[in-house]
Scaffold this active site. Structure first.
Site, short mmCIF file in Angstrom:
data_model
loop_
_atom_site.label_atom_id
_atom_site.label_comp_id
_atom_site.label_asym_id
_atom_site.label_seq_id
_atom_site.Cartn_x
_atom_site.Cartn_y
_atom_site.Cartn_z
N ASP A 32 -68.26 81.66 47.93
CA ASP A 32 -68.72 81.50 46.55
C ASP A 32 -67.65 81.93 45.54
OD1 ASP A 32 -68.90 84.37 46.53
OD2 ASP A 32 -70.82 84.17 47.58
N ASP A 101 -61.52 69.32 41.46
CA ASP A 101 -61.59 68.07 42.20
C ASP A 101 -62.42 67.08 41.40
OD1 ASP A 101 -61.42 66.38 44.59
OD2 ASP A 101 -61.18 68.27 45.68
N ASP A 205 -60.03 62.50 43.87
CA ASP A 205 -60.47 62.06 45.19
C ASP A 205 -60.41 60.54 45.34
OD1 ASP A 205 -61.82 63.02 47.70
OD2 ASP A 205 -63.40 61.66 47.02
N GLU A 259 -55.46 61.39 45.25
CA GLU A 259 -55.48 61.16 46.69
C GLU A 259 -55.47 59.65 46.91
OE1 GLU A 259 -58.11 62.18 50.66
OE2 GLU A 259 -59.07 61.46 48.84
N HIS A 332 -58.23 70.04 53.72
CA HIS A 332 -59.55 70.24 54.32
C HIS A 332 -60.00 69.07 55.19
CE1 HIS A 332 -60.03 67.75 50.85
NE2 HIS A 332 -61.25 67.42 51.24
N ASP A 333 -59.21 68.00 55.26
CA ASP A 333 -59.56 66.85 56.09
C ASP A 333 -58.68 66.76 57.34
OD1 ASP A 333 -61.43 65.92 54.21
OD2 ASP A 333 -59.93 64.69 53.18
O1 ISL Z 1 -59.78 62.44 56.60
C1 ISL Z 1 -59.34 61.36 56.35
C2 ISL Z 1 -58.07 60.85 56.87
O2 ISL Z 1 -57.32 61.78 57.46
C3 ISL Z 1 -59.96 60.42 55.47
O3 ISL Z 1 -60.34 59.23 55.93
C4 ISL Z 1 -60.65 60.98 54.30
O4 ISL Z 1 -61.99 60.84 54.43
C5 ISL Z 1 -60.16 60.21 53.12
O5 ISL Z 1 -58.82 60.53 52.99
C6 ISL Z 1 -60.90 60.56 51.84
O6 ISL Z 1 -61.02 61.93 51.65
C7 ISL Z 1 -61.62 62.41 50.49
O7 ISL Z 1 -62.80 61.73 50.13
C8 ISL Z 1 -63.92 61.86 51.00
C9 ISL Z 1 -64.18 63.31 51.40
O8 ISL Z 1 -65.06 63.34 52.48
C10 ISL Z 1 -62.91 64.04 51.78
O9 ISL Z 1 -63.17 65.38 52.07
C11 ISL Z 1 -61.96 63.87 50.65
O10 ISL Z 1 -60.78 64.61 50.82
C12 ISL Z 1 -65.11 61.28 50.28
O11 ISL Z 1 -65.26 61.88 49.03
#
Ligand code: ISL
Length: 557
Positions: A32, A101, A205, A259, A332-333
């Site tokens: 949080d 974000d 995003d 992104e 985070h992905d």
């Molecule tokens: O993780 C991925 C590739 O390595 C992706 O396909 C990823 O989902 C994509 O890059 C988009 O990511 C962003 O938008 C998504 C969200 O789930 C992710 O956390 C965010 O970083 C949808 O909002």
């Protein structure tokens, strides 16, 4: 009146916080904002001067906040708007900026506009805020064959209707219709609202998905991202971004990082050329895609340093004097970088190899990003069962692999190791039961290696990865050679050595790294003189070889 742009982002080092996993202050097992406030001195000590905060807005959390139901408030588990304002103020007091974000390719299906649409799809005044089309065969079949990012069809039928809505991500993330000027006005209002509060920028995003080709025809079939040529880098993308920039972003001294998914260098140049006034910089994934096929992280292949060097050569050259790069190895992905990119998780090499990778990616032209936990060398969890994983992307794709033997075969066992939850396990602050993240069992399990990998230990040991990052950051921030320099990869074809120079006027920074467990001799190494050494992960050096994962940084003024 236009605000003077100070280009502060060129001296920024940005730390990404994934709020649900950073620090829990009220014992609900969920990170949080007050938790973040309690760790600002830690960030200050590390030396970063900006934070990118993943979404903290109200959300049903189907995709951990990337599904927003109210863009003007804070999710109650994270705290209140007052907590947010306090955090922003405490950051600014410490010389730390904040970027948030911006998730506006889609909203959550719990957003009031979408709920209104659900009630009466034919007549809702918000119908045109989303991408709604009649299904084929009287609504029995979706409008076309597109599929999205999470392994699913991209259309979902609206209840009691022959209409479908488009969702390129989870079902709870309906895509917004940017063709509708009211949608764009709303996005501008969101930006103004947070900028007026003092926020310093946005990470945008999946911003390259906002414009879709309007024919909505079937596209060439395949196993993933069917229709991508119609929804990535669509026809009005640049126009929409320019509109946001002209009308809002240019009026504040802020930065944006978009992104972008599957964007080429030519796309990037259009997005970040300062004269075009669109975005400040982008995240492209050519670097993290060096250990997969076709940009699909589950189609893993063995990492080869030569591919990574090629990516850096191309991007550094393309954007030098033409724009600005972002530099990152985690988010985070993505799975953790320790144990990836030629690095090693073993006790002997974990920190050494993480320092080597840090030295390699941090000192090129661009803005470096550090993802929470990267600075202490956190690793993948090594999940073995779907029950251990929360992430919607993992579960959707896991279900696909259960139904489709071919996909299961090609993904093999890479699904678990690439699950996004590897990056989302709670931050390891100390070696206590829940790693100092919380006093109760957290929403996602703590990595058992918290006993040896934790911030308390890293802070206490002078030669830790944390302290290495600290030195790298203090060397990097304000360094004119790196900021303005031209990148030169001096050994492009070497399999294990990455040696590059940044040159500016008559000055030079040299980075030498060995991405292997072997000692490697090379005649180039003795060319550089230890009297100019700034930083290294070894205290003693051989004249003509680099030890396993050795990194050396020189500066010639
Ligand atoms: O993780 C991925 C590739 O390595 C992706 O396909 C990823 O989902 C994509 O890059 C988009 O990511 C962003 O938008 C998504 C969200 O789930 C992710 O956390 C965010 O970083 C949808 O909002």
């Amino acid at each position: 009146m236009e605000t003077k742009k100070t280009n502060w982002y060129k001296d920024a080092v940005i730390y990404q916080i994934y709020p649900r996993s950073f620090k829990d202050s009220n014992d609900d097992g969920f990170g949080d904002i007050p938790g973040i406030i309690s760790k600002l001195d830690y960030l200050k000590e590390l030396g970063v001067n900006c934070v990118w905060l993943s979404p903290v807005y109200p959300s049903p959390q189907e995709d951990n906040g990337y599904d927003i139901s109210d863009y003007y408030n804070i999710y109650d588990k994270f705290g209140t708007l007052d907590d947010f304002k306090l955090m922003l103020n405490e950051m600014h007091k410490r010389g730390i900026r904040l970027i948030m974000d911006l998730v506006v390719n889609h909203t959550s299906s719990e957003h009031t506009y979408f709920k209104d649409l659900l009630k009466d799809p034919e007549h809702s005044k918000y119908r045109d805020y989303y991408i709604v089309r009649k299904g084929k065969k009287n609504g029995k079949k979706p409008p076309n064959n597109w599929s999205g990012f999470f392994g699913e069809k991209a259309w979902e039928r609206l209840p009691n209707s022959d209409l479908y809505y488009l969702h390129l991500f989870a079902k709870g993330q309906p895509d917004l219709n940017w063709e509708n000027p009211k949608v764009r006005e709303e996005v501008k209002n969101i930006l103004r609202y947070w900028f007026d509060m003092g926020v310093d920028g946005f990470r945008c995003d999946v911003i390259t998905l906002i414009s879709k080709k309007q024919d909505f025809k079937n596209r060439f079939p395949g196993i993933a991202l069917v229709g991508k040529d119609a929804y990535i880098n669509g026809p009005r993308l640049h126009e929409f971004l320019h509109e946001l920039n002209k009308e809002v972003i240019s009026k504040y001294d802020v930065m944006t990082v978009g992104e972008t998914v599957l964007s080429s260098i030519e796309d990037a140049k259009l997005l970040v050329a300062p004269s075009r006034e669109e975005l400040t910089m982008i995240f492209n994934f050519d670097n993290t895609d060096t250990d997969n096929y076709l940009g699909v992280k589950y189609l893993e292949r063995k990492f080869d340093l030569r591919r990574l060097k090629k990516v850096y050569r191309r991007w550094q050259a393309a954007l030098h004097n033409n724009g600005w790069n972002s530099l990152f190895i985690e988010n985070h992905d993505q799975r953790r970088s320790t144990g990836r990119f030629g690095t090693d998780e073993s006790d002997t090499y974990r920190e050494l190899s993480a320092k080597c990778l840090a030295s390699a990616y941090f000192l090129m032209q661009g803005t470096p990003f550090i993802y929470e936990g990267q600075e202490i060398g956190m690793t993948n969890y090594h999940f073995t069962s779907p029950d251990q994983i929360e992430d919607v992307e993992f579960h959707n794709i896991y279900n696909v692999t259960r139904k489709n033997k071919f996909i299961k075969f090609i993904i093999g066992n890479h699904l678990f190791e690439n699950s996004r939850d590897n990056a989302r396990t709670p931050m390891q602050w100390d070696n206590s039961k829940y790693a100092g993240f919380s006093n109760v069992s957290p929403w996602l399990a703590v990595n058992p290696n918290k006993d040896k990998i934790n911030a308390e230990d890293s802070l206490a040991r002078e030669d830790s990865l944390f302290h290495y990052y600290q030195k790298l950051i203090s060397f990097r921030v304000g360094n004119e050679i790196i900021k303005n320099g031209r990148f030169n990869d001096v050994l492009p074809h070497h399999k294990y050595l990455f040696i590059y120079e940044m040159t500016y006027e008559n000055k030079k920074v040299v980075v030498m790294t060995n991405f292997s467990k072997k000692t490697i001799k090379h005649k180039l190494i003795s060319k550089y003189n230890d009297s100019n050494l700034v930083l290294s992960n070894y205290s003693e050096h051989d004249e003509s070889s680099l030890k396993p994962y050795e990194a050396r940084i020189y500066e010639y003024n």
